[in-house]
Design an enzyme around this catalytic site. Structure first.
Site, PDB file in Angstrom:
ATOM      1  N   GLY A 254     -17.145  30.442  65.125  1.00 40.41           N
ATOM      2  CA  GLY A 254     -18.200  31.313  65.641  1.00 40.41           C
ATOM      3  C   GLY A 254     -19.351  31.455  64.660  1.00 40.41           C
ATOM      4  CB  THR A 255     -20.638  29.108  62.082  1.00 40.24           C
ATOM      5  OG1 THR A 255     -19.304  28.728  61.780  1.00 40.24           O
ATOM      6  CG2 THR A 255     -21.480  29.165  60.822  1.00 40.24           C
ATOM      7  CB  THR A 256     -23.443  29.183  66.557  1.00 40.27           C
ATOM      8  OG1 THR A 256     -22.832  27.940  66.209  1.00 40.27           O
ATOM      9  CG2 THR A 256     -24.815  28.948  67.138  1.00 40.27           C
ATOM     10  CD1 TRP A 257     -22.602  36.028  68.446  1.00 38.46           C
ATOM     11  CD2 TRP A 257     -20.361  36.083  68.309  1.00 38.46           C
ATOM     12  NE1 TRP A 257     -22.174  37.198  69.029  1.00 38.46           N
ATOM     13  CE2 TRP A 257     -20.805  37.248  68.955  1.00 38.46           C
ATOM     14  CE3 TRP A 257     -18.996  35.903  68.118  1.00 38.46           C
ATOM     15  CZ2 TRP A 257     -19.911  38.242  69.412  1.00 38.46           C
ATOM     16  CZ3 TRP A 257     -18.112  36.871  68.577  1.00 38.46           C
ATOM     17  CH2 TRP A 257     -18.567  38.033  69.211  1.00 38.46           C
TER      18      TRP A 257
ATOM     19  CG  HIS B  84     -18.376  25.085  57.579  1.00 39.92           C
ATOM     20  ND1 HIS B  84     -18.301  26.267  58.264  1.00 39.92           N
ATOM     21  CD2 HIS B  84     -18.943  24.196  58.444  1.00 39.92           C
ATOM     22  CE1 HIS B  84     -18.807  26.109  59.484  1.00 39.92           C
ATOM     23  NE2 HIS B  84     -19.206  24.867  59.604  1.00 39.92           N
TER      24      HIS B  84
ATOM     25  CB  SER C 295     -13.301  25.438  69.181  1.00 39.22           C
ATOM     26  OG  SER C 295     -14.693  25.441  69.143  1.00 39.22           O
TER      27      SER C 295
ATOM     28  CE1 TYR D 162     -16.430  33.358  68.622  1.00 40.70           C
ATOM     29  CE2 TYR D 162     -14.306  33.498  69.745  1.00 40.70           C
ATOM     30  CZ  TYR D 162     -15.665  33.219  69.773  1.00 40.70           C
ATOM     31  OH  TYR D 162     -16.240  32.797  70.949  1.00 40.70           O
TER      32      TYR D 162
ATOM     33  NE  ARG E  29     -14.806  24.528  73.725  1.00 39.27           N
ATOM     34  CZ  ARG E  29     -13.680  24.912  74.317  1.00 39.27           C
ATOM     35  NH1 ARG E  29     -13.316  24.380  75.461  1.00 39.27           N
ATOM     36  NH2 ARG E  29     -12.883  25.815  73.756  1.00 39.27           N
TER      37      ARG E  29
ATOM     38  N   GLY F 243     -16.968  30.248  74.359  1.00 39.53           N
ATOM     39  CA  GLY F 243     -17.120  31.533  73.684  1.00 39.53           C
ATOM     40  C   GLY F 243     -16.072  32.552  74.100  1.00 39.53           C
TER      41      GLY F 243
HETATM   42  P1  A3P Z   1     -15.473  27.451  71.879  1.00 42.59           P
HETATM   43  O1  A3P Z   1     -15.499  25.987  71.615  1.00 42.59           O
HETATM   44  O2  A3P Z   1     -14.078  28.005  71.871  1.00 42.59           O
HETATM   45  O3  A3P Z   1     -16.221  27.863  73.084  1.00 42.59           O
HETATM   46  P2  A3P Z   1     -19.163  27.396  65.335  1.00 42.59           P
HETATM   47  O4  A3P Z   1     -20.418  28.135  65.644  1.00 42.59           O
HETATM   48  O5  A3P Z   1     -18.478  27.886  64.084  1.00 42.59           O
HETATM   49  O6  A3P Z   1     -19.362  25.937  65.392  1.00 42.59           O
HETATM   50  O7  A3P Z   1     -18.125  27.803  66.478  1.00 42.59           O
HETATM   51  C1  A3P Z   1     -18.333  27.404  67.809  1.00 42.59           C
HETATM   52  C2  A3P Z   1     -17.545  28.303  68.723  1.00 42.59           C
HETATM   53  O8  A3P Z   1     -18.216  29.562  68.848  1.00 42.59           O
HETATM   54  C3  A3P Z   1     -17.468  27.718  70.126  1.00 42.59           C
HETATM   55  O9  A3P Z   1     -16.219  28.167  70.657  1.00 42.59           O
HETATM   56  C4  A3P Z   1     -18.664  28.373  70.792  1.00 42.59           C
HETATM   57  O10 A3P Z   1     -18.629  28.368  72.181  1.00 42.59           O
HETATM   58  C5  A3P Z   1     -18.567  29.790  70.213  1.00 42.59           C
HETATM   59  N1  A3P Z   1     -19.843  30.518  70.279  1.00 42.59           N
HETATM   60  C6  A3P Z   1     -21.093  30.034  70.061  1.00 42.59           C
HETATM   61  N2  A3P Z   1     -22.000  31.002  70.222  1.00 42.59           N
HETATM   62  C7  A3P Z   1     -21.332  32.123  70.550  1.00 42.59           C
HETATM   63  C8  A3P Z   1     -21.731  33.466  70.862  1.00 42.59           C
HETATM   64  N3  A3P Z   1     -23.016  33.807  70.860  1.00 42.59           N
HETATM   65  N4  A3P Z   1     -20.775  34.363  71.130  1.00 42.59           N
HETATM   66  C9  A3P Z   1     -19.466  34.012  71.134  1.00 42.59           C
HETATM   67  N5  A3P Z   1     -19.019  32.758  70.867  1.00 42.59           N
HETATM   68  C10 A3P Z   1     -19.938  31.826  70.575  1.00 42.59           C
END
Ligand code: A3P
Length: 319
Positions: free
Chosen positions: A69-72, A131, A161, A219, A285, A287
């Site tokens: 959930g790095t992006t979040w 990371h 994921s 997460y 994907r 979330g």
């Molecule tokens: P899933 O593949 O289970 O959907 P990272 O950002 O570390 O690469 O992680 C990606 C995961 O965080 C993916 O999980 C993605 O869908 C989820 N994600 C991205 N944005 C998000 C958000 N705003 N809120 C919750 N989950 C999110």
């Protein structure tokens, strides 16, 4: 990807090619450096960063396990920190830029390809993400007063994921890798910045010793209770919500802006690309928590649970 081994800078060659090597999940091999596995390009970035990155006391560093959930987290912390500068949602930078462009990764972005960036013009507090496992983190991060927000996720969803993500990034001509084969690699620790469990354990120890230095987040908890976690991040980063902000719904506003539904539907995240070439949409994907139930067999679940139990035994950590 295919030629990454050929473009290793001369100064890294002796070191990198003496390291243990395994096939990677995407195309490039993984190399074991200081106990953790990295693709060669990240590894060069890590070493350059170790040599040159100077943390400042006022820095905030987001350390995460891949696919946690790095992006979040990037979106949330960026919005939180800059809420005075960008109070109006309609003009917010997240509407036109990926969270990965707003909060750069140290090893994949700033120090990639032997770049030594000039960070002197960045306003403080500076915000970075990585990371890099704590044992390989640049020394100045450990020695300075900078604050670390750490995010991880339950290993079963992390694995699923990561598997889906790497499948999207794999060049077509390389075919797919089976779930069994990939799970075996993950369980042996052979995944980006893996072993996953060692990455988490290193920080758990530090966060219990130095709670003012490290905030440990999951997460799964953030999904379950986003408001509590957001307030917790704000308090930790010393930018707590005022009574007026609480009353005007600022907490909910930030969460709505950064929500999966909102971010994943923005044009920039549906069709845009990062400067490193990945499409922004690969970071969104589902979330959700628990998608592993739709992919893993009973045997796979048992295997992952067994390793998690063995690795975390005695640590007090539950994932
Ligand atoms: P899933 O593949 O289970 O959907 P990272 O950002 O570390 O690469 O992680 C990606 C995961 O965080 C993916 O999980 C993605 O869908 C989820 N994600 C991205 N944005 C998000 C958000 N705003 N809120 C919750 N989950 C999110």
């Amino acid at each position: 990807y295919l030629h990454q081994e050929e473009v290793v800078a001369h100064e890294f060659k002796d070191l990198i090619f003496s390291l243990p090597k395994e096939n990677g999940w995407v195309a490039s091999s993984l190399y074991k450096y200081q106990g953790f596995w990295h693709p060669i390009r990240h590894l060069q970035g890590i070493i350059t960063c170790q040599r040159h990155f100077q943390a400042q006391d006022s820095d905030f560093i987001l350390i995460t396990t891949p696919k946690s959930g790095t992006t979040w987290l990037k979106a949330i912390v960026f919005t939180l920190m800059n809420r005075m500068q960008y109070p109006i949602v309609q003009y917010h930078p997240l509407l036109s830029k990926s969270p990965h462009d707003l909060v750069p990764f140290l090893e994949h972005r700033l120090y990639v390809d032997n770049q030594i960036p000039d960070l002197s013009s960045m306003n403080s507090p500076r915000l970075f993400a990585t990371h890099i496992p704590f044992s390989s983190i640049p020394k100045s991060v450990q020695d300075s007063g900078c604050k670390i927000v750490y995010l991880c996720r339950n290993p079963k969803d992390t694995f699923v994921s990561m598997w889906q993500f790497s499948d999207k990034l794999r060049p077509r001509e390389m075919g797919t890798r089976s779930l069994e084969e990939t799970l075996d690699m993950f369980c042996r620790g052979v995944s980006i910045a893996g072993p996953f469990w060692d990455h988490v354990l290193l920080i758990t120890f530090l966060s219990s010793l130095c709670p003012h230095k490290v905030l440990f987040l999951k997460y799964d908890d953030m999904i379950e209770n986003p408001t509590v976690n957001l307030r917790c991040i704000a308090d930790f980063l010393e930018c707590p919500f005022s009574i007026e902000e609480e009353e005007s719904g600022k907490v909910e506003e930030i969460l709505k802006l950064c929500s999966f539904g909102n971010l994943s539907n923005l044009e920039i995240n549906r069709t845009g690309k990062l400067s490193s070439g990945e499409e922004n949409k690969v970071f969104f994907r589902q979330g959700k928590v628990g998608d592993w139930k739709n992919h893993l067999t009973i045997e796979m679940v048992e295997k992952l649970d067994r390793i998690t139990e063995q690795k975390l035994r005695g640590s007090g950590l539950v994932l």
